[in-house]
Design a protein around this motif. Sequence first.
Motif, PDB file in Angstrom:
ATOM      1  N   HIS A 108      32.688   8.203 -11.309  1.00 36.91           N
ATOM      2  CA  HIS A 108      31.649   8.019 -10.300  1.00 36.91           C
ATOM      3  C   HIS A 108      32.331   7.617  -8.994  1.00 36.91           C
ATOM      4  CE1 HIS A 108      28.247   8.299 -13.028  1.00 36.91           C
ATOM      5  NE2 HIS A 108      28.729   7.336 -13.796  1.00 36.91           N
ATOM      6  N   PRO A 168      25.403   1.801  -5.176  1.00 32.38           N
ATOM      7  CA  PRO A 168      24.121   1.756  -5.891  1.00 32.38           C
ATOM      8  C   PRO A 168      23.119   0.782  -5.282  1.00 32.38           C
ATOM      9  CG  PRO A 168      25.930   1.810  -7.455  1.00 32.38           C
ATOM     10  CD  PRO A 168      26.551   1.639  -6.101  1.00 32.38           C
ATOM     11  N   ARG A 213      19.468   2.095  -3.951  1.00 30.15           N
ATOM     12  CA  ARG A 213      18.222   1.566  -4.505  1.00 30.15           C
ATOM     13  C   ARG A 213      17.367   0.919  -3.406  1.00 30.15           C
ATOM     14  NH1 ARG A 213      16.561  -0.004  -9.672  1.00 30.15           N
ATOM     15  NH2 ARG A 213      17.870   1.737 -10.300  1.00 30.15           N
ATOM     16  N   GLY A 232      25.909  10.900 -10.026  1.00 25.50           N
ATOM     17  CA  GLY A 232      25.474   9.798 -10.873  1.00 25.50           C
ATOM     18  C   GLY A 232      25.126   8.564 -10.073  1.00 25.50           C
ATOM     19  N   ARG A 234      21.026   7.760 -10.680  1.00 25.90           N
ATOM     20  CA  ARG A 234      20.644   6.544 -11.418  1.00 25.90           C
ATOM     21  C   ARG A 234      19.858   5.573 -10.550  1.00 25.90           C
ATOM     22  NH1 ARG A 234      18.470   3.557 -13.820  1.00 25.90           N
ATOM     23  NH2 ARG A 234      19.076   2.066 -15.416  1.00 25.90           N
ATOM     24  N   ASN A 235      20.081   5.619  -9.237  1.00 23.61           N
ATOM     25  CA  ASN A 235      19.529   4.582  -8.371  1.00 23.61           C
ATOM     26  C   ASN A 235      18.506   5.090  -7.366  1.00 23.61           C
ATOM     27  OD1 ASN A 235      21.328   2.188  -9.185  1.00 23.61           O
ATOM     28  ND2 ASN A 235      22.792   3.831  -8.798  1.00 23.61           N
ATOM     29  N   SER A 262      14.803  11.344  -8.178  1.00 23.17           N
ATOM     30  CA  SER A 262      16.010  12.050  -8.587  1.00 23.17           C
ATOM     31  C   SER A 262      15.665  13.480  -9.001  1.00 23.17           C
ATOM     32  CB  SER A 262      16.684  11.312  -9.748  1.00 23.17           C
ATOM     33  OG  SER A 262      17.763  12.047 -10.263  1.00 23.17           O
ATOM     34  N   HIS A 279      23.860  12.980 -16.988  1.00 26.36           N
ATOM     35  CA  HIS A 279      22.685  12.267 -16.487  1.00 26.36           C
ATOM     36  C   HIS A 279      21.644  12.301 -17.601  1.00 26.36           C
ATOM     37  CE1 HIS A 279      24.671  12.854 -12.618  1.00 26.36           C
ATOM     38  NE2 HIS A 279      24.752  14.129 -12.936  1.00 26.36           N
ATOM     39  N   THR A 280      21.346  11.133 -18.149  1.00 23.59           N
ATOM     40  CA  THR A 280      20.407  11.095 -19.260  1.00 23.59           C
ATOM     41  C   THR A 280      18.987  11.343 -18.770  1.00 23.59           C
ATOM     42  OG1 THR A 280      19.852   8.745 -19.148  1.00 23.59           O
ATOM     43  CG2 THR A 280      21.886   9.341 -20.297  1.00 23.59           C
ATOM     44  N   HIS A 340      16.689   9.497 -18.689  1.00 25.64           N
ATOM     45  CA  HIS A 340      16.154   8.322 -18.000  1.00 25.64           C
ATOM     46  C   HIS A 340      16.418   8.365 -16.490  1.00 25.64           C
ATOM     47  CE1 HIS A 340      15.964   6.963 -22.125  1.00 25.64           C
ATOM     48  NE2 HIS A 340      17.264   7.103 -22.219  1.00 25.64           N
ATOM     49  N   ASP A 341      17.374   9.182 -16.076  1.00 26.76           N
ATOM     50  CA  ASP A 341      17.758   9.247 -14.664  1.00 26.76           C
ATOM     51  C   ASP A 341      17.326  10.552 -13.999  1.00 26.76           C
ATOM     52  OD1 ASP A 341      19.022   6.847 -15.149  1.00 26.76           O
ATOM     53  OD2 ASP A 341      20.979   7.763 -15.506  1.00 26.76           O
TER      54      ASP A 341
END
Length: 507
Positions: free
Chosen positions: A115, A350, A354, A391, A395-396, A400, A425-426, A428-429
């Motif tokens: 990352h 991050p 966010r 990533g 994630r943040n 997305s 990237h799961t 969840h993201d």
Amino acid sequence: MSNAARILNPTLRSKIMSAAEAAALIPPGANVGMSGFTGAGYPKAVPLALAQRIEAAHARGEPFRVGVWTGASTAPELDGALAKVNGCAMRLPYQSDPICRKQINSGEMEYTDIHLSHVAQYAWFGFLGKLDVAVVEVAAVLEDGRLVPANSIGNNKTWLDQADKIILEVNSWVNLGLDGMHDIYYGTRRPPDRRPVPINNPGDRIGDRYYNVDLSKVVGVIETNSADRNTPFTPADVNSKRIAGHILEFLEHEVKRGRLPRGMLPLQSGVGNVANAVLSGLIDGPFEDLTSYTEVLQDGMLDLIKAGKMRFASATAVSLSPEAALEFNQNAAEFKKSVILRPQEISNHPEVIRRLGIIAMNGLIEADIYGNVNSTHIAGTSIMNGIGGSGDFARNAFLSIFMTPSTAKNGAISCIVPMVTHVDHTEHDVHVIVTEQGLADLRGLSPKQRAKVVIENCAHPDYKPALHEYFSRALESSPGRHTPHLLNEAFSFLPEWRANQMKSAAE
């Protein structure tokens, strides 16, 4: 302006030398931190001279390889030249060179895919080993020894701080009108002494205009006059325009629902033709007063700034087509009113992503029906480029988005599959998946609900029946019904898997 007029510090002016002389100062086995981020601001002369030195050593039967650390991808004069002579033992954190990629996938070159926001911290704590030499392109050297950055920041601040020896390339092609475009933050602290990064808007300035450098560590200064070499963006094809259309329609819908402001939230966009098509589509869209907090300033964002649609863009590098790069360079003094370049540990931080509520748009290689995304590997084993900063943002981000054509290799491969062969990237993201076929908003959906939406909205018609059939059988036969899978055939969309199954059946 000549290079000599750009090297105002007497101490550093006394260290001017040829690229070959500088390359001779890099020993075998050294870890070398090079400037460069997505084809911008990389050293132009020393890597070529180092490659020649390595090639000569190999011809004499002498081992000579180095570790190469950068901000992101560079150019053929760096990655390609060193890979061609088998001169790179370890590469990190991102690459896109075909020769480099071939050696990584053949096992000849080690590669650490990181990352991008993590690299500086890895270096500070010594996770990557010792940094022996930094080779950094700059636009000028001030009388007091401070350095005017060039077209990318990347990890340059960290390399200059951490390296035992420093080699500078002073590139007089870079217009000094960009002096003041940069914001080099020296306030970062290591855990446990972290402090908030004080950015509340994309245009906030929190650092210095210049790099600080220990002059005693500078062992060589090289004069160059060369533009960055970037690949021209090809005109958006039909699929790219359709993907862009779906995203723009979705964003308008979100504004109407009151979930996004009329001026949007700050945009982040990965590199490539699809990303540029989306950005170009914003020019004719209803959105005004746009901002960007991203890694790379691309042609599409430059066009938005020129059209008065984008008020401000924060990045760590400019990665432009040759024509756009020339225009940017010629008008650097004007563009710096709307552009700021930061170290990548800040552009990809991050905490800041966010806080600002970024809308992140990135590409993928394959996505599965449950929303997991593979953006780095072909068939799960061969690296393409790397995760880069996707990533950090996915994630943040507040939103997305991942985008891709629904098929690859002229329709031979579906980019929507039952299970991705590698997960970057799961589910969840990943909030939204878009292909030319349509858009799947996955927010708030269970895995089974996501599967139906992804197949119906994003899969190519040639593959949609097979995906529906797989999902239906998985619902009946999977041992677990939360995320139903048939593990013995989850990779059945891979051409290699199908060929092996057919071979086994024939035997």
